[in-house]
Design a protein around this motif. Structure first.
Motif, PDB file in Angstrom:
ATOM      1  N   LYS A  44      -4.379  -0.571   3.136  1.00  0.00           N
ATOM      2  CA  LYS A  44      -2.908  -0.500   3.140  1.00  0.00           C
ATOM      3  C   LYS A  44      -2.312  -1.412   2.075  1.00  0.00           C
ATOM      4  O   LYS A  44      -1.377  -1.015   1.365  1.00  0.00           O
ATOM      5  N   ASN A  45      -2.845  -2.623   1.945  1.00  0.00           N
ATOM      6  CA  ASN A  45      -2.339  -3.559   0.924  1.00  0.00           C
ATOM      7  C   ASN A  45      -2.508  -2.985  -0.480  1.00  0.00           C
ATOM      8  O   ASN A  45      -1.591  -3.076  -1.312  1.00  0.00           O
ATOM      9  N   ASP A  48      -0.161  -0.069  -1.150  1.00  0.00           N
ATOM     10  CA  ASP A  48       1.177  -0.576  -1.461  1.00  0.00           C
ATOM     11  C   ASP A  48       1.261  -1.058  -2.903  1.00  0.00           C
ATOM     12  O   ASP A  48       2.236  -0.780  -3.605  1.00  0.00           O
ATOM     13  N   LYS A  51       1.364   1.882  -5.240  1.00  0.00           N
ATOM     14  CA  LYS A  51       2.691   2.511  -5.239  1.00  0.00           C
ATOM     15  C   LYS A  51       3.673   1.712  -6.077  1.00  0.00           C
ATOM     16  O   LYS A  51       4.479   2.278  -6.816  1.00  0.00           O
ATOM     17  N   LYS A  52       3.613   0.371  -5.970  1.00  0.00           N
ATOM     18  CA  LYS A  52       4.501  -0.483  -6.766  1.00  0.00           C
ATOM     19  C   LYS A  52       4.227  -0.315  -8.257  1.00  0.00           C
ATOM     20  O   LYS A  52       5.163  -0.226  -9.066  1.00  0.00           O
TER      21      LYS A  52
END
Length: 63
Positions: A44-45, A48, A51-52
């Protein structure tokens, strides 16, 4: 943003993609639920972060 900086961002995005593949493969081989949960948090990290990075690249493209 310079071409060199764009290449760094692209490299970081590709690094996250490769890392996600390794994490997902590792998770699929684990039996210990605590380790599976830990790897799930890491996935998940890194999703993220990916995506950033993609958003930054898209924002630069739209400029």
């Amino acid at each position: 943003m310079s071409q060199k900086e764009l290449l760094y961002l692209d490299d970081a995005y590709c690094h996250e993609t490769a890392l996600l593949k390794v994490l997902e493969d590792t998770q699929s081989r684990l039996e210990d639920e605590d380790l599976v949960d830990f790897i799930d948090d890491e996935i998940k990290n890194h999703q993220d972060m990916q995506k950033k990075l993609l958003k930054v690249l898209e924002d630069i493209k739209d400029e």
